[in-house]
Motif scaffolding. Structure first.
Motif, PDB file in Angstrom:
ATOM      1  N   TYR A  62      -2.270  52.410 -28.083  1.00  0.00           N
ATOM      2  CA  TYR A  62      -2.005  53.837 -27.949  1.00  0.00           C
ATOM      3  C   TYR A  62      -0.971  54.286 -28.572  1.00  0.00           C
ATOM      4  CZ  TYR A  62       2.121  52.560 -24.651  1.00  0.00           C
ATOM      5  OH  TYR A  62       3.438  52.118 -23.843  1.00  0.00           O
ATOM      6  N   CYS A  63      -0.248  55.130 -29.087  1.00  0.00           N
ATOM      7  CA  CYS A  63       1.019  55.228 -30.055  1.00  0.00           C
ATOM      8  C   CYS A  63       1.515  56.056 -29.475  1.00  0.00           C
ATOM      9  CB  CYS A  63       0.240  56.393 -31.357  1.00  0.00           C
ATOM     10  SG  CYS A  63       1.719  56.627 -32.234  1.00  0.00           S
ATOM     11  N   GLU A  64       2.900  55.895 -29.678  1.00  0.00           N
ATOM     12  CA  GLU A  64       4.351  56.427 -28.876  1.00  0.00           C
ATOM     13  C   GLU A  64       3.910  57.744 -28.510  1.00  0.00           C
ATOM     14  OE1 GLU A  64       7.615  54.463 -27.995  1.00  0.00           O
ATOM     15  OE2 GLU A  64       7.217  53.469 -26.264  1.00  0.00           O
ATOM     16  N   LYS A  65       3.703  59.256 -29.959  1.00  0.00           N
ATOM     17  CA  LYS A  65       3.154  60.132 -30.366  1.00  0.00           C
ATOM     18  C   LYS A  65       2.633  60.567 -29.787  1.00  0.00           C
ATOM     19  CE  LYS A  65       5.744  60.365 -35.313  1.00  0.00           C
ATOM     20  NZ  LYS A  65       5.606  60.199 -35.950  1.00  0.00           N
ATOM     21  N   GLY A  66       1.797  59.616 -29.229  1.00  0.00           N
ATOM     22  CA  GLY A  66       0.723  60.780 -28.631  1.00  0.00           C
ATOM     23  C   GLY A  66      -0.350  61.061 -29.288  1.00  0.00           C
ATOM     24  N   ASP A  67      -0.205  60.494 -30.089  1.00  0.00           N
ATOM     25  CA  ASP A  67      -1.630  61.099 -31.306  1.00  0.00           C
ATOM     26  C   ASP A  67      -3.240  59.814 -31.322  1.00  0.00           C
ATOM     27  OD1 ASP A  67      -0.421  58.906 -32.886  1.00  0.00           O
ATOM     28  OD2 ASP A  67      -0.053  60.409 -34.459  1.00  0.00           O
ATOM     29  N   TYR A  68      -3.416  59.146 -30.535  1.00  0.00           N
ATOM     30  CA  TYR A  68      -4.054  58.297 -30.744  1.00  0.00           C
ATOM     31  C   TYR A  68      -4.030  57.375 -29.194  1.00  0.00           C
ATOM     32  CZ  TYR A  68      -7.492  54.418 -31.890  1.00  0.00           C
ATOM     33  OH  TYR A  68      -7.841  53.708 -32.272  1.00  0.00           O
ATOM     34  N   PRO A 101      -0.072  49.454 -37.287  1.00  0.00           N
ATOM     35  CA  PRO A 101      -0.166  50.275 -37.765  1.00  0.00           C
ATOM     36  C   PRO A 101      -0.423  51.698 -37.108  1.00  0.00           C
ATOM     37  CG  PRO A 101      -0.524  49.883 -39.545  1.00  0.00           C
ATOM     38  CD  PRO A 101       0.109  48.428 -38.401  1.00  0.00           C
ATOM     39  N   CYS A 102      -0.105  52.775 -36.233  1.00  0.00           N
ATOM     40  CA  CYS A 102      -1.314  53.613 -35.647  1.00  0.00           C
ATOM     41  C   CYS A 102      -2.163  54.296 -37.129  1.00  0.00           C
ATOM     42  CB  CYS A 102       0.060  54.584 -34.888  1.00  0.00           C
ATOM     43  SG  CYS A 102      -1.150  56.344 -34.867  1.00  0.00           S
ATOM     44  N   PRO A 103      -3.214  54.625 -36.462  1.00  0.00           N
ATOM     45  CA  PRO A 103      -4.191  54.413 -37.330  1.00  0.00           C
ATOM     46  C   PRO A 103      -4.059  56.452 -38.030  1.00  0.00           C
ATOM     47  CG  PRO A 103      -5.392  54.893 -35.399  1.00  0.00           C
ATOM     48  CD  PRO A 103      -4.194  54.068 -35.056  1.00  0.00           C
ATOM     49  N   VAL A 104      -3.221  56.955 -36.980  1.00  0.00           N
ATOM     50  CA  VAL A 104      -3.452  58.304 -37.561  1.00  0.00           C
ATOM     51  C   VAL A 104      -1.809  58.330 -38.175  1.00  0.00           C
ATOM     52  CG1 VAL A 104      -2.755  60.449 -36.273  1.00  0.00           C
ATOM     53  CG2 VAL A 104      -4.465  58.606 -35.925  1.00  0.00           C
ATOM     54  N   CYS A 105      -0.668  58.173 -37.438  1.00  0.00           N
ATOM     55  CA  CYS A 105       0.746  58.420 -38.022  1.00  0.00           C
ATOM     56  C   CYS A 105       1.850  57.009 -38.594  1.00  0.00           C
ATOM     57  CB  CYS A 105       1.904  58.758 -36.770  1.00  0.00           C
ATOM     58  SG  CYS A 105       1.875  57.819 -35.344  1.00  0.00           S
ATOM     59  N   GLY A 106       0.884  55.863 -38.083  1.00  0.00           N
ATOM     60  CA  GLY A 106       1.736  54.641 -38.950  1.00  0.00           C
ATOM     61  C   GLY A 106       2.593  53.850 -37.620  1.00  0.00           C
TER      62      GLY A 106
HETATM   63 ZN   LIG Z   1       0.808  57.181 -33.679  1.00  0.00          ZN
END
Ligand SMILES: [Zn+2]
Length: 569
Positions: A223-229, A391-396
């Motif tokens: 998971y991404c801590e930003k919550g986007d993935y 890196p997160c596939p959405v935000c990196g």
């Molecule tokens: Zn992300």
């Protein structure tokens, strides 16, 4: 309820075969007892908590427009043959024989039964959409039952099945269940992460698992801590890009005596970075050899291989099979100039050049390998497991990995079962169409245990009020009848009961310390202590589980508890 009238066999010692905290607490708090491996009896308090979870699920399913049914646990094998799952699920299907030696299945799930029903009862688009659910005992022929209710032979599930006229309508049904699940777990006091899950042959984004983060979980969530993935590790991808040296040097064979690992080759005198190596794996898929290539520092992902192979029926080839196929042993394998077998390559190797790989000759490797030039790739696919920090596939931002317990799953099925059972309806134009299905599961017994796994301390369980077996435990410090203490305890018990508060009175003739410890162990959200000393001051004690003790006048107890319960919702 009176403590002396029910059965709450709390344990001081931790049972030896309980490995995780929730399993230990289920046993220690006297909520369940083991009959034998993977089979448990719910004792009175455990059953009350279980019924609370069931009721929350029922209310939210009803609110989402689903209708409750109850299907048989015992099922004829022919419907399992019709869906072709008799073979596919043979490792987990519980089978029994009747006196005429006819074989039956104890259902682990009910797609076959519900689709048979709908095929018979629903015939027009006017009757759709429909969503049917049940809360029922399921069976799974688990070889190694573990962790109490987490992985048992018999467990309780809520399973739901939606039927729709179109893909678009099916997606709306899916979203309704996704939203209902979010509400259900929130009401159970559970923090869950909905994650993208593997969809197998169906594809798309219509499979989510609801995961409870827990170190003891059997799943891994990326998971991404930003919550986007967020995705389970079987499905997760990342934004990592491979960069390769651009070059066109001819491949060159060089001796690597005794070097049979990626790591060995990465050390001097060779010093080939793992990511500049191609790892060659050999599988037997439906009795045929298939080569799988991933970057040297990557791991092949079994779920993704299942998707790429189109079957879960595969295994790693034995050294003998490998030698027979490629003429070399593991550690010296490669796919350069291999044309006899299909070669599946991971996307991270696309365009790779200046790579090093085995030469299919023991003790030799090849350098300057260009994948496009030197290897005949049959299929490119995402075949590798994502690692933390990529890196997160959405935000990196760097991805994290967390262990988790799966408590629910929503899945768009498509027409697999409606086709197998001819669940068709007439559309507006009078044409026959297959119903589009979705299926939605919640492990009720597992959810109960996940609540405990997520919410406990050194003293015991900390129930959210919504799932607690009783909200309030009244603890008279002495229980001799007709004393002021016991009269007050009985009075509060009667008042709280009359006010609709679920209350238990600990009327055991035990030392106060024993009672306090047990109340904390079982984890009642609120404890009311009635003792001679505080009563002399016109007070009783109120304590929230895990909180501080406060004094309160007996007349204010009901009001105060109602207030506390209102704010906990
Ligand atoms: Zn992300």
């Amino acid at each position: 309820m009176r403590w002396t009238q029910t059965l709450i066999p709390t344990l001081k010692e931790t049972p030896a075969d309980a490995e995780i905290v929730s399993h230990k607490l289920l046993l220690r708090a006297g909520l369940i007892r083991k009959l034998t491996g993977g089979l448990y009896t719910f004792l009175p308090l455990g059953l009350r908590a279980l019924r609370k979870v069931e009721q929350i699920v029922r209310e939210e399913m009803d609110r989402a427009g689903a209708s409750e049914v109850l299907m048989p646990a015992l099922q004829p094998t022919d419907i399992w043959q019709q869906s072709e799952r008799y073979e596919i699920m043979r490792d987990v299907l519980f089978k029994v024989r009747d006196r005429a030696k006819k074989e039956w299945v104890l259902g682990p799930t009910h797609e076959e039964v519900i689709t048979t029903l709908v095929a018979n009862e629903i015939s027009s688009y006017r009757q759709l959409p429909r969503n049917f659910y049940q809360i029922q005992v399921k069976f799974r022929d688990e070889i190694r039952p573990r962790f109490g209710l987490m992985r048992a032979k018999e467990f309780i599930m809520k399973d739901a099945y939606s039927f729709d006229v179109s893909d678009e309508a099916a997606q709306a049904s899916y979203q309704k269940m996704y939203d209902a699940y979010s509400r259900i777990f929130k009401r159970c006091g559970l923090k869950t992460i909905p994650v993208e899950a593997d969809t197998g042959a169906i594809g798309g984004k219509f499979s989510h698992e609801f995961m409870v983060p827990a170190e003891t979980g059997e799943n891994e969530v990326v998971y991404c801590e930003k919550g986007d993935y967020a995705a389970n590790v079987e499905k997760a991808t990342s934004g990592r890009k491979s960069t390769f040296a651009a070059s066109n040097s001819a491949t060159e064979k060089f001796p690597t005596p005794g070097i049979v690992t990626i790591e060995g080759l990465s050390k001097p005198p060779y010093s080939v970075a793992a990511q500049a190596q191609i790892k060659t794996l050999v599988y037997v898929v439906a009795s045929k050899i298939v080569l799988v290539l991933v970057r040297g520092d990557d791991q092949a992902n079994e779920a993704k291989l299942t998707g790429a192979f189109g079957t879960g029926e595969f295994r790693a080839a034995t050294p003998e099979e490998i030698f027979g196929a490629l003429g070399a042993h593991p550690g010296s394998l490669g796919a350069v100039n291999v044309t006899k077998f299909p070669v599946y390559a991971d996307e991270a190797l696309r365009g790779a050049s200046e790579m090093t790989t085995g030469a299919n000759e023991d003790g030799f490797h090849l350098r300057n390998v260009s994948i496009d030039r030197d290897i005949k790739v049959t299929l490119w696919a995402d075949l590798r497991t994502v690692c933390a920090g990529e890196p997160c596939p959405v935000c990196g931002q760097a991805l994290k990995i967390q262990r988790a317990i799966e408590v629910g799953h929503v899945f768009k099925l498509g027409t697999k079962y409606s086709k197998a059972f001819n669940a068709v309806f007439l559309d507006e134009g009078g044409q026959q169409q297959l119903a589009i299905m979705g299926c939605y599961g919640i492990g009720i017994t597992r959810t109960l245990q996940a609540v405990i796994e997520q919410s406990n301390d050194k003293d015991g369980i900390i129930w959210p009020a919504s799932v607690a077996p009783y909200t309030v435990c009244i603890t008279p410090l002495a229980v001799a009848p007709e004393t002021e203490v016991m009269k007050m305890a009985e009075r509060l018990y009667a008042e709280l009961s009359a006010a609709g508060v679920e209350v238990i009175i600990d009327d055991r003739d035990e030392r106060p310390g024993v009672k306090f410890k047990d109340a904390d162990l079982v984890g009642f959200p609120i404890r009311i202590g009635v003792g001679e000393k505080s009563l002399a001051k016109g007070e009783v004690e109120l304590k929230l589980r895990g909180g501080a003790l406060t004094s309160i006048q007996p007349d204010q107890v009901v009001g105060r508890i109602k207030e506390l319960l209102a704010t906990s919702k």
